[in-house]
Write a protein that holds these residues in place. Sequence first.
Motif, short mmCIF file in Angstrom:
data_model
loop_
_atom_site.label_atom_id
_atom_site.label_comp_id
_atom_site.label_asym_id
_atom_site.label_seq_id
_atom_site.Cartn_x
_atom_site.Cartn_y
_atom_site.Cartn_z
N GLU A 1 0.76 -1.08 -0.04
CA GLU A 1 0.09 0.05 0.01
C GLU A 1 0.83 1.20 -0.03
OE1 GLU A 1 -3.59 -2.33 2.64
OE2 GLU A 1 -2.43 -0.49 3.57
N GLN A 2 2.11 1.08 -0.68
CA GLN A 2 2.83 2.27 -0.60
C GLN A 2 2.46 3.43 -1.59
OE1 GLN A 2 6.89 0.65 -1.40
NE2 GLN A 2 7.43 1.31 0.50
N THR A 3 2.61 4.78 -1.24
CA THR A 3 2.17 5.85 -1.96
C THR A 3 3.30 6.81 -2.25
OG1 THR A 3 1.92 7.25 -0.16
CG2 THR A 3 -0.17 6.00 -0.49
N GLY A 4 3.08 7.95 -2.70
CA GLY A 4 4.37 8.68 -2.95
C GLY A 4 5.17 9.30 -1.54
N VAL A 5 4.63 8.82 -0.49
CA VAL A 5 5.41 8.93 0.84
C VAL A 5 5.75 7.75 1.51
CG1 VAL A 5 5.49 10.42 2.84
CG2 VAL A 5 3.93 11.02 0.84
N SER A 6 6.74 7.19 1.67
CA SER A 6 7.15 5.86 2.11
C SER A 6 8.60 5.88 2.79
CB SER A 6 7.06 4.91 0.96
OG SER A 6 5.79 4.75 0.46
N ASP A 7 8.63 5.32 3.94
CA ASP A 7 9.94 4.99 4.80
C ASP A 7 10.20 3.43 4.33
OD1 ASP A 7 8.08 4.16 6.40
OD2 ASP A 7 8.83 5.35 8.19
N GLN A 8 11.06 3.09 4.98
CA GLN A 8 11.31 1.53 4.80
C GLN A 8 11.26 0.96 6.49
OE1 GLN A 8 15.48 0.28 4.68
NE2 GLN A 8 15.99 2.22 4.38
N ASP A 9 10.29 -0.20 6.41
CA ASP A 9 10.34 -0.67 7.66
C ASP A 9 10.45 -2.49 7.25
OD1 ASP A 9 8.61 1.20 9.63
OD2 ASP A 9 7.89 1.01 7.57
N ASN A 10 11.58 -3.15 7.79
CA ASN A 10 11.83 -4.21 7.31
C ASN A 10 12.65 -5.04 8.46
OD1 ASN A 10 14.66 -3.14 7.23
ND2 ASN A 10 13.77 -2.21 5.39
N CYS A 11 12.62 -6.43 8.35
CA CYS A 11 13.24 -7.31 9.13
C CYS A 11 14.04 -8.41 8.53
CB CYS A 11 12.58 -7.72 10.31
SG CYS A 11 11.14 -8.66 9.86
N LEU A 12 14.68 -9.24 9.40
CA LEU A 12 15.33 -10.50 8.81
C LEU A 12 15.17 -11.84 9.77
CD1 LEU A 12 18.88 -9.32 7.59
CD2 LEU A 12 17.29 -10.79 6.21
#
Length: 602
Positions: A345-356
Amino acid sequence: MPARLPDLHRFLTSLHPYDAMTAAELDRLIDAFQLRQYGKGQHIYDLGEVQEGLYVIHQGQVEVRDENDVPLSLLGVRNSLGERGLVRDGFAVTSARAVEETTCLLLPAAAFKTLLEENEQARRFFDRSRTRAKKHDLASTKVEDLMTRAPMACAPDISIQAAAQMIRDRRISSLCVAEQDALRGIVSVRDLAGALAEALPLDTPVAQIMTPDPLTLAPSAIGSDVLHMMMEHRISHIPICEGPRLVGMVSQTDLTRFQAVSSAELVSEIAQAATAEEMAEVTARIPQLLVQLVGAGNRHEVVTRLITDVADTATRRLLALAEEKLGPPPVPYLWLACGSQGRQEQTGVSDQDNCLILHDDVTAEQMGYFADLAGFVCDGLNTCGYVYCPGDMLATNPQWCQPQRIWRDYFSRWIKTPDPEAQMLASVMFDLRPIGGSKALFDNLQEETLGRASENSIFVAHMVGNSLKHTPPLGLLRGFATIRSGEHKNTLDMKHNGVVPVVDLGRVYALQGRIEPVNTRARLKEAANTGALSPSGARDLLDAYDLIAENRLAHQARQIQRGEAPDNYMAPSELSDLERSHLRNAFVVIKSLQSALGHNFG
C-alpha cells in the motif's frame, strides 16, 4: 470442478470481478475451471506459446518474465495471469514459472472469451489493452496533467547572459519572458545560440531575441493538442496560460516522459541496475508514475500495488548485490517488509520498515554477515528514497535480525503479555510480507502465530483497544476536526486519521478470522467471507476506505504537479462541497464500525 477444492465458491467470491457475479453466473464459471498443478521451477507457459486461457493462483507463487527474460512480477494467491498473454493474437508475450509448489485454476480461452462478452465487470477488469491505452493516451489526458507548473520566467529587460545563466543553472531548455505573470515571449537555447553566432553583446535585453507572443494552450486542452501544435509549427515548447497569465509549460521532454513511464519499465531498469545510485535514478520517477496512474483513473489499490512492486524489486536487487559483495549466505535467511510495503500500500510518501528471519542453525560468528547484508540493503533503500524508519524498525537493528526461534519467542511473549509496547510491535509484525530469501522460514511461523493469537481473547481485546486509538477526523461543527496548530494547521491527516483506522480494523478482523493476507482490502473482503465482518459492513467499509485512499492519492498527485513534495495533509478546501460530504460520510462509516467493535469487546 475437481472435488479437491470444495472452497472454490468462497475463494472466487473473495476476488474481483467474481464477487460481483450472480450465483448462477458463478456456478457456470466454476464448472468451466480446470485444476492445474506445477512443481517448483516448472513452466506454466513460455514466451510465444498459444495461450490456454486465464490462470488464477489458488496456492503457491508464480514469477512472470518479459521477452528479455527480465522479471516483471512475483504473483501469489488470488493473482491472475494469462490475460497479459492474450494481447498478441492469442500468443503469450511473457513467460511464467512456478517458484514453489503451485496450484492454478485455469479458465480455458473459450470460456474466458465468453466471460468477457457476457460480464461487464469482468470486461472492465481484464481489458488490459484499454487500460494501457488510457494510461498513455494523449487524447484523453489534459494538459494540466502534463505541464510543468510555475515554469522558470524572467523579465524582458534582463540580459541574454543572465538568461543563459538561468537556463544553465536550472538545467532547462527554454525560459519564459513575462511581466507580472503575463506572458510576453519565450527564449530557447536555440535563440541564445543564434545570439552567440551573431556576436550580440552579452548585455543585450532578452526581449530582443525572444519569440514574442508565442503559441499557447490552456490547461483544459488535451495532450494531443500539444503534440499536433508542436509537429505543425516545428516547436518544442508550448507555454500554458489561463488568459494572459502564465501557469505552466509543456516540452517535448514532458511528452516523452508521459509516454515512457510505467511500473514495468521501472521494475525492468531496477532489476538490471548495478548500484543503489543507479536505482535511485529510476525511483526518482515514482512521483511521475503516481501522477500518471492517478490521472488515468486507476483505483487506489492498483496504484499502490504498482508503486510497491518497484520497492520490492529494489529490495530484491539490493539483496542480490549484497550477496555478490559478501558471498553466499552461511545459512538460509528471509527478508521481510512490514508497514505499507508489507501491505502493498505504498504511496508517494514511504519510509522503509523491514526485518530478517534467519535459520536456527546460524552461529554467533555468522551474525556479522547478516549485519553487513542488512546495512548494505537498508543503506541502498535509503539512497533510493525509502528513508530509514524513525522508529528503527529495520533489519539493521539487531533486535529485528534474529533466528526463527527468537522470532517465535517474540510473538509468544507479545501474545502472553499484551502490554502497550507488545501491542504496538505485534501490530507492526502482523503486517509482515516476505520479499526475498527462503519463504519457508515464515510460513509455519505466520500460521502458528495467527492461531495462537486468535485463541487468546485477552490479547485480541488489547489489539482491538489499540486499533481504536486512531479515530476519523469528525467534528461537531463544520463536519471535520482539522489539525488546530503547527505546520499542517487546518488540514486533515489522511494517513493517521483516514487510512490507518481502516488498516487497524482490517488487522483485527484478520486476527479474528486467522486471515493470512496482509493487504487491507484483501483482509476486509476475506473478513466478510469468514464472518468476522458482516457482508453489508464489509461493503460499507470498503467503499469508505476506497474513497479516503483515492482522495489521499489525488492530493499527493496535485502536490507533485505543483512541484511540491507529496504528503498526507489535505485541506478540506481542496474538495468541492459534494466531495466533502462524501468524505465525511466515509469517516462516519469508519467511526461506526470502530464503535461496534469496541462495544463487542467491552
